[in-house]
Design an enzyme around this catalytic site. Sequence first.
Site, PDB file in Angstrom:
ATOM      1  N   LYS A 159       1.018  -1.017  -0.245  1.00 38.02           N
ATOM      2  CA  LYS A 159       0.111   0.077  -0.074  1.00 38.02           C
ATOM      3  C   LYS A 159       0.924   1.445   0.429  1.00 38.02           C
ATOM      4  O   LYS A 159       0.899   2.534  -0.556  1.00 38.02           O
ATOM      5  CB  LYS A 159      -0.758  -0.086   0.893  1.00 38.02           C
ATOM      6  CG  LYS A 159      -1.627   0.716   1.504  1.00 38.02           C
ATOM      7  CD  LYS A 159      -2.702   1.132   3.043  1.00 38.02           C
ATOM      8  CE  LYS A 159      -1.970   0.965   3.664  1.00 38.02           C
ATOM      9  NZ  LYS A 159      -1.151   2.128   4.207  1.00 38.02           N
ATOM     10  N   THR A 160       1.823   1.479   1.409  1.00 42.99           N
ATOM     11  CA  THR A 160       2.782   2.778   1.435  1.00 42.99           C
ATOM     12  C   THR A 160       3.525   2.308  -0.241  1.00 42.99           C
ATOM     13  O   THR A 160       3.370   4.446  -0.763  1.00 42.99           O
ATOM     14  CB  THR A 160       3.717   2.664   2.030  1.00 42.99           C
ATOM     15  OG1 THR A 160       2.657   2.407   3.477  1.00 42.99           O
ATOM     16  CG2 THR A 160       4.257   3.497   2.477  1.00 42.99           C
TER      17      THR A 160
ATOM     18  N   ASP B  10      -5.079   8.294   2.794  1.00 39.81           N
ATOM     19  CA  ASP B  10      -4.687   7.034   3.172  1.00 39.81           C
ATOM     20  C   ASP B  10      -5.210   6.140   4.552  1.00 39.81           C
ATOM     21  O   ASP B  10      -5.840   7.619   5.436  1.00 39.81           O
ATOM     22  CB  ASP B  10      -2.682   7.379   3.749  1.00 39.81           C
ATOM     23  CG  ASP B  10      -2.215   5.890   4.195  1.00 39.81           C
ATOM     24  OD1 ASP B  10      -2.843   4.637   3.431  1.00 39.81           O
ATOM     25  OD2 ASP B  10      -0.861   5.271   4.449  1.00 39.81           O
ATOM     26  N   GLU B  11      -5.483   4.815   4.837  1.00 35.08           N
ATOM     27  CA  GLU B  11      -6.029   4.260   6.046  1.00 35.08           C
ATOM     28  C   GLU B  11      -7.606   4.769   5.796  1.00 35.08           C
ATOM     29  O   GLU B  11      -8.093   5.762   7.487  1.00 35.08           O
ATOM     30  CB  GLU B  11      -5.161   4.636   7.226  1.00 35.08           C
ATOM     31  CG  GLU B  11      -4.204   4.147   7.249  1.00 35.08           C
ATOM     32  CD  GLU B  11      -3.310   2.262   7.440  1.00 35.08           C
ATOM     33  OE1 GLU B  11      -4.628   2.044   7.611  1.00 35.08           O
ATOM     34  OE2 GLU B  11      -2.709   2.190   7.216  1.00 35.08           O
TER      35      GLU B  11
ATOM     36  N   GLN C 252      -9.714  -4.441   8.064  1.00 26.15           N
ATOM     37  CA  GLN C 252      -8.730  -3.718   8.989  1.00 26.15           C
ATOM     38  C   GLN C 252      -8.888  -2.688   9.835  1.00 26.15           C
ATOM     39  O   GLN C 252      -8.209  -2.110  10.243  1.00 26.15           O
ATOM     40  CB  GLN C 252      -7.518  -3.313   8.967  1.00 26.15           C
ATOM     41  CG  GLN C 252      -6.386  -4.535   7.931  1.00 26.15           C
ATOM     42  CD  GLN C 252      -5.470  -4.600   7.232  1.00 26.15           C
ATOM     43  OE1 GLN C 252      -4.531  -4.595   8.220  1.00 26.15           O
ATOM     44  NE2 GLN C 252      -5.231  -4.322   6.000  1.00 26.15           N
TER      45      GLN C 252
ATOM     46  N   ARG D  69       0.085 -10.471  10.294  1.00 21.36           N
ATOM     47  CA  ARG D  69       1.397  -9.814  11.061  1.00 21.36           C
ATOM     48  C   ARG D  69       2.220 -10.177  10.581  1.00 21.36           C
ATOM     49  O   ARG D  69       3.420 -10.550  11.142  1.00 21.36           O
ATOM     50  CB  ARG D  69       1.412  -9.582  12.144  1.00 21.36           C
ATOM     51  CG  ARG D  69      -0.167  -8.431  13.125  1.00 21.36           C
ATOM     52  CD  ARG D  69       0.365  -7.316  11.775  1.00 21.36           C
ATOM     53  NE  ARG D  69      -0.925  -7.015  10.744  1.00 21.36           N
ATOM     54  CZ  ARG D  69      -0.827  -6.194   9.801  1.00 21.36           C
ATOM     55  NH1 ARG D  69      -0.092  -5.328   9.794  1.00 21.36           N
ATOM     56  NH2 ARG D  69      -1.964  -6.399   8.473  1.00 21.36           N
TER      57      ARG D  69
END
Length: 739
Positions: free
Chosen positions: A33-34, A219-220, A250, A616
Amino acid sequence: MSNEIIQLNTSQDKAVQHQNGQLIILAGPGSGKTRVIAAKIADLIIDKKIHPSRIFAATFTKKAANEMQDRVTQLVQKKPIGLNIGTFHSLCALLLRKHGSFINIDRNFTIYDSDDQRSLIKIIINEQNLNTQIYNPYKILNKISKNKNQKLVNDFIEEFQPSAYERKINEITHTYQSYLKKNNALDFDDLLIYTYQLLSHSENVRKEICQQFEHVLIDEFQDTNTLQYEISKLLAAVHMNITVVGDPDQSIYSWRSAKIENINNFQRDYPEHKLVLLEQNYRSTKSILEVANNIIQPSPERIQKEIWTENKIGDPVGMHHFDQGEDEGEFIANTIKEETASKEISPKDIAVMYRTNAQSRIIEEALIVANIKYRIVGGLRFYERKEIKDLLAYLRIIQNENDTVAFIRIVNTPTRGIGKESLAKILLLSEQTGNTVIETIRKNIDENLDKGKNEPSWKIRATTLEGLVNFLFIYDELFANVKNDSISSLLNLIMKLTHYQSAVINKDAQTIEQQNAKKENINELLNIAQEYDEKNSDSPLTEFLHDLSLVADVADVIEDSDDVVTLTTLHSAKGLEFPIVFLPGVEEGLLPHVMALDTEAEIEEERRILYVGITRAKNKLYISTARNRFIAGSPRSAKPSRFLKILSEDTSTTRVTSAPSRNRNDFIAERKNLIFRKQQTDYTEGMKVQHDIFGTGLIVSIESRSEDQQLTIAFKEKGIKKILASHAPMEIIGQSDVN
């Protein structure tokens, strides 16, 4: 900019190349994503010739913003001057400093952080002579924040305040806001609400501001609240180029006012939007991702996507069922030992993630026993937590009234009006007279309450005297019960006499979640106390305090470093990744948590919390449960989480095992062995010692007992005693002349 240079897959490239209009990027965990956001910004600057100052990119943490800024700089190969990348609050502050004059905001305003806010609320409460237990500063600030974020701003509709309490909160809120205005200050919520007001002020003002931002990226997005979404829409109102990036699977921060519904609202508000799914995972093995997909798929009304990977299948996910919670901790410690034995895996590659902070205690002790170094993300070690240290200090002072450190900690906990000067006076008088602090307090209370003609040597003011009387009453009540009550009963009595829940926990905790976490920590302390109560030793309280203080000391010796195991709650694990992850306590009541079972929405958020934990892990994942746990000192049966039912035992992606039960006394023995191994004391024959219970003695002989030592000691008052070194609450006071 070539996608080969930044190594984009097909879906990532679609997201980067989409230039105009509205775009939703649903980015699964580990999908880059980043990288995509940074590449999109770089592409706008290099290929689309958009000046950096015309790009607005908001995220939720300073760390994420810095990482994004660094990546863009690397791709552009120079620092893009004027690029607006930052947290929502920092970017809103910039807008207000530049354009705030439109709504009478002085550009030189001060930003009040949470400490500043609490100080201001306390000033107002004191001015209005209000009871802080009723008008809790944290609760008032939470209510102010909630109202601001619901766009009620500073004006409250009367029908929302039906009670006298609500009307008083309304009054405090207006006073609080007037103080902010007088001080030319804004709090964090004001940064959002005034930015919203600025953009809503007039069409001409909005156009002037929004004309600047040709592209808006958020973002997010699943973590945005209502106000942040409204600001995002207004900023994009002129050019209508808005990209939102996130993953509703998430979304785990509803308690921070995050609205998972914003994804659906975006689709409704922008019917011509384009949707890009980033489903390829670069982080985890196929086995881990299959378990993750199986966990999240039953969630209703979710936008369907399935993360996949070209990584290897990897080891099956371990599903381990234990009889006792302590068995779970021992398994984790032993497995970490095995994983790091080959040196291919380092401690820093391993994380233990749990739903509640209280779960860390069992894990911590197991790691200490195994001599495994660890750090806790965003929190304190179990025995460093305030509520644990407070309650143990009460036990210490009734076990030993000479314990000045314990006295200093709890004489004014909860607040009793005993100030620093009064405390210093008590300690000075105690030192001068040779009396204990308890004897000193008792003597001076008697002198001050004496109706005779004699003036007391220390005239105590009324509020301090009342506080000391209250403290002494609690001490006497506890001391009267210390010989007959169990340790767990004493802890419950401390809670009752001090009104610890209302007077300390509710006062210290900023949120309901923090209150619950503190109560869970206390319940875990009760569990440990119950272990010692069941053991029926001669002096259980002494043994209990001795063991726990040394375990805490041992933990303190283990310094944080780069190469340590990470312990973290699942909420704090967002954005992290590790080659090996342990998820303990995946049980009904813990995950989903007992406080999140009222609505389907709460249960589904708990499912997403587990999903975040699973994703994770890169290479290995261990999920575990316990059939029995002690809650608040009482045994409770437990069953695996409802979320695990879908994981079939015969799949190639999971391996299910069960472990036999062990006696709870084994865990006390392990704790004592740990203490013995870690203690620096080397006992020798002929050594003089001072025992907390038996007094002064002489070590006559020493015999090895497994990893312990049995000491035969001749005590001056109590005669010959045989004591295990790990059980010995004593100190060396010298060496015998006869040696």
